[in-house]
Scaffold this active site. Structure first.
Site, PDB file in Angstrom:
ATOM      1  N   LYS A  35       0.818  -1.217   0.000  1.00  0.00           N
ATOM      2  CA  LYS A  35       0.000   0.000   0.000  1.00  0.00           C
ATOM      3  C   LYS A  35       0.850   1.265   0.000  1.00  0.00           C
ATOM      4  CE  LYS A  35      -4.213  -2.065   1.685  1.00  0.00           C
ATOM      5  NZ  LYS A  35      -3.765  -3.487   1.826  1.00  0.00           N
TER       6      LYS A  35
HETATM    7  C1  LIG Z   1      -4.433  -4.576   1.202  1.00  0.00           C
HETATM    8  C2  LIG Z   1      -3.626  -5.809   1.017  1.00  0.00           C
HETATM    9  C3  LIG Z   1      -3.990  -6.801   0.050  1.00  0.00           C
HETATM   10  C4  LIG Z   1      -5.238  -6.694  -0.782  1.00  0.00           C
HETATM   11  O1  LIG Z   1      -5.151  -5.678  -1.751  1.00  0.00           O
HETATM   12  P1  LIG Z   1      -6.460  -5.145  -2.504  1.00  0.00           P
HETATM   13  O2  LIG Z   1      -5.988  -4.008  -3.325  1.00  0.00           O
HETATM   14  O3  LIG Z   1      -7.406  -4.720  -1.425  1.00  0.00           O
HETATM   15  O4  LIG Z   1      -6.996  -6.256  -3.310  1.00  0.00           O
HETATM   16  C5  LIG Z   1      -3.148  -7.891  -0.107  1.00  0.00           C
HETATM   17  N1  LIG Z   1      -2.051  -8.054   0.648  1.00  0.00           N
HETATM   18  C6  LIG Z   1      -1.673  -7.141   1.586  1.00  0.00           C
HETATM   19  C7  LIG Z   1      -0.443  -7.405   2.399  1.00  0.00           C
HETATM   20  C8  LIG Z   1      -2.438  -5.991   1.801  1.00  0.00           C
HETATM   21  O5  LIG Z   1      -2.061  -5.108   2.746  1.00  0.00           O
END
Ligand SMILES: *Cc1c(COP(=O)(O)O)cnc(C)c1O
Length: 464
Positions: free
Chosen positions: A114
């Protein structure tokens, strides 16, 4: 001329990039998407081979940004965003088997993918707010990862004040410290006496108070912001170019919760990147695997797993894909969303499912198989992966079979963020990287509030 953005439900005002960065959700409840897809030619992709990550980002983002930012300003914000990453390649590839790679997306400040989108989004917001001489008060709830990435992105930004609610005693030690050790005057951590659902309900009620929301200019940084999607499309391009695109077509396996990351892959595909297949990988919370298998989108109860950032049953960004498959007819999307609200589901007909199958494949993985995958990768490649990444690898391997071409697994978190799952799989915990080791012993700053809307309102009022 600037690319314009329309709502997936067809009736909200049309905005430019600046507008969608600041708006988040559209006024009609929809999500913003570009009115048309800009595209790169194969020759333009070839010209980007060997370029730095930041240069590829500039090339991919430029048509989406239009004239809402000077080129030099966009370039500077991109440079600053990725200077916070500890790996010079930003998103390096690592080979784990013949024709299989990990795309490591966890070299940012909070060790999860993120950061890639939020480090840029925080800077874009701050820039546009300063230009407009306004400030934004961000209020959000977190069960762990998103809060720390949002805080790392917004800390010390002059035009932003950020309040993050977490359920007291219910986030991991590392997750809490990543939020509460940030010593920045504009960061406010609130430990709520309650659960994550209580935190979310409080935030919803705060936003529902229209007078309060307008007076304080409340905003959100959740994954429905378009800038997050386009920032994530960049690493699909850098990875594919490194593995022989545009001459070769790549398969990506993407661990999925809110459908944001894998939709970013679809975005890369729509701007012209040859993608063989996007593998939608879910844990036991498998609404997305079910919708691709049966056509029915029906949320079920959430069960906790070892990949908690994917313990979600409302895949918000799926609405953006629905808009494409309904030939960009907002009324049809709105009808599906009404059906979801009223009867708890909607159905994708067979013609639309066939279109989905041309590019997507989906698979769910249970806990046992997730841990077995962590073990298998450690045994064969000597690399420890986190449980989210393992869910992606399991699905990618199952779906791809012996098909030709490279398979890239998106590694969305550093394994040291999820030591319990790794211990269960391997009987040992991963070595904590410096960013985690440094958290120990640092002073923590947070206030505890009751699970009460009056307490939250009062807190925000007195701390803005
Ligand atoms: C948020 C997250 C996901 C999922 O991502 P999306 O964009 O919501 O599909 C997968 N792995 C980790 C470690 C995350 O923090």
């Amino acid at each position: 001329m600037s690319l314009r953005y329309v709502s997936t439900r067809g009736t909200a005002p049309v905005l430019d990039f600046r507008g969608v960065v600041l708006a988040g959700l559209a006024a009609d409840g929809g999500l913003y998407v570009p009115e048309s897809w800009p595209a790169l030619t194969p020759a333009e992709f070839v010209a980007l081979r060997g370029a730095r990550y930041q240069e590829v980002a500039l090339r991919v983002l430029t048509p989406f940004v239009g004239d809402t930012l000077e080129r030099a300003t966009l370039a500077r914000l991109i440079e600053e965003a990725y200077s916070t990453f500890t790996h010079p390649a930003v998103a390096p590839l690592r080979q784990i088997a013949a024709d299989e790679w990990l795309l490591e997306l966890f070299h940012g400040p909070t060790l999860a993918f993120k950061d890639i989108a939020l480090q840029l989004l925080g800077r874009l917001m701050d820039h546009f707010l300063a230009q407009a001489r306004t400030r934004l008060v961000i209020v959000g709830a977190t069960s762990g990862d998103t809060g720390s990435a949002a805080i790392a992105a917004c800390r010390d930004r002059a035009a932003i004040e950020i309040f993050i609610l977490h359920p007291k005693g219910r986030v991991s030690d590392v997750q809490r410290r990543q939020m509460t050790t940030v010593a920045a005057a504009n960061v406010h951590n609130l430990a709520v006496d309650g659960t994550f659902d209580d935190c979310q309900a409080l935030v919803k009620r705060l936003f529902a108070d229209r007078a309060f929301a307008q007076r304080y200019n409340l905003g959100a940084v959740n994954s429905i912001n378009w800038a997050r999607i386009v920032a994530q499309a960049v690493y699909y391009v850098t990875a594919a170019l490194a593995l022989g695109a545009p001459e070769r077509s790549i398969t990506f396996a993407v661990p999925t919760g809110n459908f944001g990351n894998v939709y970013a892959g679809y975005c890369a595909h729509r701007i012209g990147l040859p993608i063989q297949r996007l593998v939608v990988a879910t844990n036991r919370n498998d609404i997305l695997a079910r919708v691709f298998a049966t056509g029915e989108y029906r949320p079920a109860g959430v069960v906790p797993t070892s990949s908690p950032s994917m313990d979600i049953q409302v895949a918000s960004n799926f609405e953006r894909l629905l808009f494409e498959f309904h030939d960009r007819d907002g009324a049809r999307v709105a009808a599906s969303m009404n059906s979801l609200a009223q009867s708890g589901s909607f159905v994708l007909d067979s013609a639309r499912r066939a279109r989905a199958e041309a590019i997507f494949a989906a698979a769910a993985t249970d806990e046992e198989a997730t841990l077995a995958t962590i073990r298998a990768v450690a045994d064969t490649a000597g690399i420890v992966v986190d449980p989210h990444t393992a869910v992606g690898i399991a699905a990618g391997r199952r779906v791809k079979g012996t098909g030709a071409g490279p398979l890239v697994h998106l590694a969305t978190a550093h394994p040291a963020k999820f030591p319990d799952a790794v211990r269960r799989a391997l009987g040992r915990v991963p070595e904590p990287p410096p960013a985690i080791a440094a958290l120990a012993g640092q002073p923590e700053r947070y206030d505890t509030i009751a699970n009460d809307i009056g307490a939250l309102t009062e807190y925000v009022r007195t701390h803005v």
